[in-house]
Scaffold this motif. Structure first.
Motif, PDB file in Angstrom:
ATOM      1  N   ASP A 142      11.888  94.500  80.756  1.00 30.16           N
ATOM      2  CA  ASP A 142      11.827  93.956  79.397  1.00 30.16           C
ATOM      3  C   ASP A 142      10.994  94.829  78.465  1.00 30.16           C
ATOM      4  O   ASP A 142      11.153  94.752  77.242  1.00 30.16           O
ATOM      5  CB  ASP A 142      11.253  92.540  79.426  1.00 30.16           C
ATOM      6  CG  ASP A 142      12.253  91.529  79.958  1.00 30.16           C
ATOM      7  OD1 ASP A 142      13.463  91.735  79.744  1.00 30.16           O
ATOM      8  OD2 ASP A 142      11.829  90.550  80.587  1.00 30.16           O
ATOM      9  N   ALA A 143      10.114  95.627  79.028  1.00 31.58           N
ATOM     10  CA  ALA A 143       9.337  96.543  78.190  1.00 31.58           C
ATOM     11  C   ALA A 143      10.264  97.513  77.460  1.00 31.58           C
ATOM     12  O   ALA A 143      10.007  97.898  76.311  1.00 31.58           O
ATOM     13  CB  ALA A 143       8.328  97.304  79.036  1.00 31.58           C
ATOM     14  N   LEU A 144      11.382  97.917  78.113  1.00 33.78           N
ATOM     15  CA  LEU A 144      12.345  98.801  77.463  1.00 33.78           C
ATOM     16  C   LEU A 144      13.167  98.032  76.433  1.00 33.78           C
ATOM     17  O   LEU A 144      13.444  98.536  75.347  1.00 33.78           O
ATOM     18  CB  LEU A 144      13.268  99.441  78.504  1.00 33.78           C
ATOM     19  CG  LEU A 144      12.639 100.306  79.590  1.00 33.78           C
ATOM     20  CD1 LEU A 144      13.726 100.998  80.405  1.00 33.78           C
ATOM     21  CD2 LEU A 144      11.706 101.341  78.991  1.00 33.78           C
ATOM     22  N   GLN A 145      13.578  96.814  76.789  1.00 40.31           N
ATOM     23  CA  GLN A 145      14.359  96.025  75.829  1.00 40.31           C
ATOM     24  C   GLN A 145      13.549  95.740  74.569  1.00 40.31           C
ATOM     25  O   GLN A 145      14.089  95.759  73.456  1.00 40.31           O
ATOM     26  CB  GLN A 145      14.831  94.705  76.446  1.00 40.31           C
ATOM     27  CG  GLN A 145      15.686  93.898  75.479  1.00 40.31           C
ATOM     28  CD  GLN A 145      16.342  92.661  76.055  1.00 40.31           C
ATOM     29  OE1 GLN A 145      17.124  92.006  75.394  1.00 40.31           O
ATOM     30  NE2 GLN A 145      16.029  92.340  77.307  1.00 40.31           N
ATOM     31  N   THR A 182      19.671  91.953  71.459  1.00 41.98           N
ATOM     32  CA  THR A 182      19.834  93.090  72.357  1.00 41.98           C
ATOM     33  C   THR A 182      19.975  92.583  73.780  1.00 41.98           C
ATOM     34  O   THR A 182      19.450  91.519  74.135  1.00 41.98           O
ATOM     35  CB  THR A 182      18.632  94.051  72.275  1.00 41.98           C
ATOM     36  OG1 THR A 182      17.419  93.305  72.513  1.00 41.98           O
ATOM     37  CG2 THR A 182      18.554  94.722  70.910  1.00 41.98           C
ATOM     38  N   ALA A 183      20.683  93.354  74.582  1.00 37.39           N
ATOM     39  CA  ALA A 183      20.874  93.020  75.994  1.00 37.39           C
ATOM     40  C   ALA A 183      21.247  94.282  76.739  1.00 37.39           C
ATOM     41  O   ALA A 183      21.862  95.189  76.165  1.00 37.39           O
ATOM     42  CB  ALA A 183      21.979  91.980  76.159  1.00 37.39           C
ATOM     43  N   PRO A 184      20.868  94.387  78.014  1.00 40.53           N
ATOM     44  CA  PRO A 184      21.323  95.535  78.804  1.00 40.53           C
ATOM     45  C   PRO A 184      22.824  95.707  78.668  1.00 40.53           C
ATOM     46  O   PRO A 184      23.579  94.731  78.676  1.00 40.53           O
ATOM     47  CB  PRO A 184      20.907  95.156  80.228  1.00 40.53           C
ATOM     48  CG  PRO A 184      19.685  94.309  80.031  1.00 40.53           C
ATOM     49  CD  PRO A 184      19.985  93.498  78.802  1.00 40.53           C
ATOM     50  N   ALA A 185      23.263  96.954  78.517  1.00 40.31           N
ATOM     51  CA  ALA A 185      24.659  97.243  78.221  1.00 40.31           C
ATOM     52  C   ALA A 185      25.597  96.698  79.289  1.00 40.31           C
ATOM     53  O   ALA A 185      25.287  96.741  80.488  1.00 40.31           O
ATOM     54  CB  ALA A 185      24.860  98.742  78.054  1.00 40.31           C
TER      55      ALA A 185
END
Length: 418
Positions: free
Chosen positions: A161-164, A292-295
């Motif tokens: 989640d740090a990247l998101q 946003t969400a992981p692709a």
């Protein structure tokens, strides 16, 4: 092969030494696959068939099965087909997940895929990794797992989640927001994103005027919605799972819905049915909500999955689960061992610093020639860092249009260096 696994390799080598010592002098055999391997790679999963993430279950479960089919079609692992996968339900309940993990481990698996929810993985990680079995999740995003003491046996293809938070914060900043409220589940997933989003926004000079959490089992969100209204934000972020529809309804009734202020979400609010769940008679009420969400991939994987399993409707985290199965199988091939203590040392390495390949079959051909590989998965480049997770990842920026339909606007990369 590729990059060094660093600290995790050191931990695993220590585990190998302990295992050998136990074989010499111990009477108690460990559960699971830490018995030196028998030449057959066995796989199980603990994924949501029921519970709060049941809507994501079919895509993840069928992704496990699709990955196994494609691996077996390419000749299997160590020259043997992967046997039928041992299946069990995480159920959205820590007790259910723990009992499911026990059943899967008792079947003698070498690796467990799952759980889907971060809290459910926290309920089973000590049992799975403590049994000398590899665990890989395609949807655990809580930052907790980055430095969790897992004996070097836990991995995830879902980005932290740090990247998101870095990608979502960029979207919010680009929209010119000045006062942001954040509402989040009171679990590791929600609290972690709340902390990361708050930090990212504050670093850009945008104040977070409210950081409110709620109990995951809550059904009444009027109090939370009133708190958002009271701080008079120009934007709000909602970090939720399936209860997100109820949170949004309460915000709309309080006058702080997407028609009143800019509302943003994370991966838990990405769903084709969300708008109709919020308002069956007026799904356009979510128009303009962004998140946003992981692709979910370039569309080719989703089409392939639906051809394999036509009943699948949602595809969130499906490619990441497929990649979990694939990298674990490639690590077994790379080490020529189905002993989890051995093949875990190669999981990071098959994702970076080698010749690029994009399928199990292509990667296996390279391994057979003695070539180091860099598996770029259905979810994008993985490039695992020492902690056994992606160092960079692709995120979809999504929105809901005037009819309430879910749309992907663009895809952006998030990394630890962004």
């Amino acid at each position: 092969m590729g990059a060094s696994a660093g600290r995790r390799s050191a931990v695993l080598m220590g585990a190998v030494a302990l295992l050998l010592a136990g074989c010499v002098g111990g009477d108690e055999e460990p559960r699971g696959g830490s018995d030196g391997g028998d030449g057959v790679f066995r796989l199980g999963y603990v994924l949501p068939e029921t519970g709060q993430l049941a809507s994501q279950g079919p895509a993840q479960i069928e992704s496990v099965r699709l990955a196994v089919k494609e691996i077996n079609d390419a000749g299997g692992v160590l020259g043997q087909p992967i046997p039928e996968v041992t299946a069990s339900d995480e159920g959205g309940n820590a007790g259910v997940a723990a009992r499911s993990a026990d059943r899967v481990l008792a079947s003698g698996v070498d690796a467990v895929i799952g759980a889907a929810a971060s809290d459910m993985s926290l309920a089973i990680i000590d049992t799975v990794t403590g049994s000398g079995v590899v665990q890989c999740s395609g949807s655990n995003t809580a930052a907790t797992f980055t430095d969790y003491p897992d004996n070097g046996l836990y991995f995830r293809t879902a980005p932290s989640d740090a990247l998101q938070a870095t990608v979502l914060s960029k979207v919010i900043v680009a929209d010119g927001e000045q006062r942001v409220a954040v509402v989040a589940r009171g679990d590791d997933y929600g609290r972690g994103l709340l902390k990361s989003i708050t930090k990212e926004l504050k670093d850009t000079g945008i104040p977070v005027v409210l950081g409110e959490t709620y109990e995951p089992g809550s059904e009444d969100f009027d109090r939370v919605a009133r708190k958002v209204r009271e701080v008079n934000p120009d934007a709000a972020v909602v970090v939720a799972f399936d209860e997100g529809a109820a949170v949004l309804r309460a915000m709309i009734e309080a006058g702080v819905g997407p028609r009143d202020i800019n509302v943003y979400g994370t991966d838990g609010l990405r769903g084709a049915r969300l708008a109709s769940e919020v308002s069956p008679d007026d799904p356009g009420v979510l128009a303009g909500l962004k998140g946003t969400a992981p692709a979910t991939g370039n569309g080719e994987y989703t089409a392939r999955l639906r051809a394999f399993a036509p009943e699948v409707r949602e595809s969130q985290f499906a490619p990441q689960v497929f990649d979990c199965v694939t990298i674990v199988a490639l690590a077994v091939e790379a080490t020529q061992s189905d002993d989890p203590i051995v093949f875990a040392t190669a999981i990071n390495e098959v994702t970076a610093n080698g010749e690029r390949c994009t399928s199990f079959a292509d990667c296996k051909r390279l391994l057979d020639r003695g070539t180091n590989i860099d598996y770029d998965g259905e979810s994008g480049p993985l490039d695992f860092v020492e902690e056994g997770e992606p160092g960079r990842a692709l995120f979809d920026v999504y929105t809901y249009d005037a009819s309430g339909a879910l749309r992907t606007v663009r895809t952006e990369e998030g990394s630890a260096t962004n």
